[in-house]
Design an enzyme around this catalytic site. Structure first.
Site, PDB file in Angstrom:
ATOM      1  N   LEU A 124      14.191  11.360 -28.047  1.00  0.00           N
ATOM      2  CA  LEU A 124      13.577  12.893 -28.841  1.00  0.00           C
ATOM      3  C   LEU A 124      14.821  13.123 -29.575  1.00  0.00           C
ATOM      4  O   LEU A 124      15.706  13.176 -29.350  1.00  0.00           O
ATOM      5  CB  LEU A 124      13.578  13.657 -27.546  1.00  0.00           C
ATOM      6  CG  LEU A 124      12.560  13.317 -26.246  1.00  0.00           C
ATOM      7  CD1 LEU A 124      12.535  14.285 -25.255  1.00  0.00           C
ATOM      8  CD2 LEU A 124      11.191  12.851 -26.754  1.00  0.00           C
ATOM      9  N   CYS A 125      14.455  13.666 -30.876  1.00  0.00           N
ATOM     10  CA  CYS A 125      15.207  14.256 -31.752  1.00  0.00           C
ATOM     11  C   CYS A 125      16.311  13.209 -32.271  1.00  0.00           C
ATOM     12  O   CYS A 125      16.198  12.115 -32.671  1.00  0.00           O
ATOM     13  CB  CYS A 125      15.691  15.569 -31.075  1.00  0.00           C
ATOM     14  SG  CYS A 125      16.512  16.452 -32.363  1.00  0.00           S
ATOM     15  N   THR A 126      17.626  13.650 -32.014  1.00  0.00           N
ATOM     16  CA  THR A 126      18.562  12.765 -32.300  1.00  0.00           C
ATOM     17  C   THR A 126      19.042  11.775 -31.287  1.00  0.00           C
ATOM     18  O   THR A 126      20.064  10.957 -31.363  1.00  0.00           O
ATOM     19  CB  THR A 126      19.847  13.657 -32.618  1.00  0.00           C
ATOM     20  OG1 THR A 126      20.122  14.618 -31.526  1.00  0.00           O
ATOM     21  CG2 THR A 126      19.844  14.455 -33.656  1.00  0.00           C
ATOM     22  N   THR A 178      14.118  10.771 -36.775  1.00  0.00           N
ATOM     23  CA  THR A 178      14.635  11.775 -36.268  1.00  0.00           C
ATOM     24  C   THR A 178      14.531  13.159 -36.645  1.00  0.00           C
ATOM     25  O   THR A 178      13.798  13.434 -37.706  1.00  0.00           O
ATOM     26  CB  THR A 178      16.115  11.259 -36.016  1.00  0.00           C
ATOM     27  OG1 THR A 178      17.003  11.979 -35.046  1.00  0.00           O
ATOM     28  CG2 THR A 178      16.782  11.091 -37.481  1.00  0.00           C
TER      29      THR A 178
END
Length: 335
Positions: free
Chosen positions: A101-103, A121
């Site tokens: 998730l995300c970074t 990302t």
């Protein structure tokens, strides 16, 4: 019951971690036949934002989960902890589906899992991810990427989109929509590729089209036109198109087609109706038209989609026989 393990160490972002807990730790009694068994895995107590978190299991537990989720990694300028990277790599080598998730994508990239693959990302960090990991094909323009056993999302709200995408893969669109309504988020946002998630249905109810959407949803078997919708919304066709672009990001006819496809997905999952009957019930007329639009929008024919997303059917002896999954492609084997 499928198991989901959240991989945490010091420096994880609390928003993505909490979001995953809300989705996979939800009480879906009465909505799903079974749900996920969620665990938080990490080394002793960890610091997540301003909070102290005590994991349920060690990182070695990741390889025993069906799905591992790596929340956002706060300090993308430093390498993630080696013990986290090694544990995530070992889990994937053991056959576990791994999601960032995300970074959190920086953790997967550090483990070498994204080499030769497409990933994404948070938009603010896509260039850095590409610079540090040149063997990864970084796509900065999508909400998430589903590469079968490896899935990555963009930042913040896109993490919810990916989590709901996982629920849809595992439990079908009806359950995913029920959960989305509980969380007060849109049930479908396009990941930016030909996949099993369709374009968005706006969440708020305080826009000029709020009354039009449910009216259309009840009449998908009718041959609706832009003029029909404009008349119902009490505005000109030009104003209708302008509001649609503002609220949904697309045109009235494209939005209408998306709703027809979404309804067809639900009927394919929940009924034994023929394609001709589903085409009639969704306003697409014939099975040929349904197949053309469905294949172009979803990425697979309706029959293949039905075989993949129908619940397990009972065998004559009372056991449960899984339907054949789609092989290959963006979806990959079902868990």
């Amino acid at each position: 019951m499928a198991t989901v393990a959240l991989a945490v160490t010091d420096g994880m972002l609390p928003f993505e971690l909490s979001l995953a807990c809300e989705v996979f730790g939800a009480d879906m009694t009465g909505s799903a036949a079974s749900w996920y068994r969620l665990s938080v895995c990490g080394p002793d107590a960890v610091r997540v934002g301003r909070f102290r978190l005590e994991p349920d299991q060690g990182l070695d537990h990741l390889r025993r989960a069906d799905t591992v989720i790596v929340p956002g990694w706060a300090d993308v300028d430093t390498d993630p902890p080696a013990e986290l990277v090694d544990a995530v790599r070992a889990a994937h080598d053991a056959g576990t589906r791994v999601v960032s998730l995300c970074t959190g994508a920086f953790v997967l990239a550090a483990a070498g899992l994204l080499d030769g693959r497409r990933a994404t990302t948070h938009w603010a960090h896509t260039q850095e991810l590409a610079r540090r990991h040149p063997r990864v094909t970084v796509d900065p323009d999508v909400l998430y990427v589903d590469d079968g056993s490896l899935l990555t999302s963009a930042g913040k709200a896109a993490a919810m989109d990916l989590c709901l995408h996982l629920v849809r893969l595992d439990h079908g669109s009806s359950v995913a929509n029920t959960l989305a309504r509980r969380l007060v988020v849109p049930p479908h946002r396009d990941g930016g590729q030909a996949q099993f998630v369709t374009t968005p249905v706006p969440a708020p109810d305080n826009h000029p089209l709020a009354e039009l959407f449910p009216w259309v949803a009840r009449r998908l078997d009718h041959p609706l036109t832009v003029e029909d919708m404009a008349r119902r919304a009490r505005m000109s066709s030009r104003n209708l198109s302008r509001h649609f672009r503002t609220v949904t990001g697309t045109t009235p006819l494209q939005w209408l087609l998306t709703q027809r496809i979404r309804h067809a997905q639900e009927l394919l999952e929940t009924t034994d109706d023929t394609l001709d009957a589903i085409a009639a019930n969704t306003g697409m007329g014939t099975a040929t038209t349904l197949r053309r639009h469905f294949n172009r929008t979803v990425g697979v024919p309706p029959d293949t989609y039905r075989r993949t997303f129908r619940p397990h059917r009972p065998a004559p002896d009372g056991s449960r026989v899984p339907l054949s999954p789609i092989s290959g492609g963006d979806l990959g084997p079902l868990p």
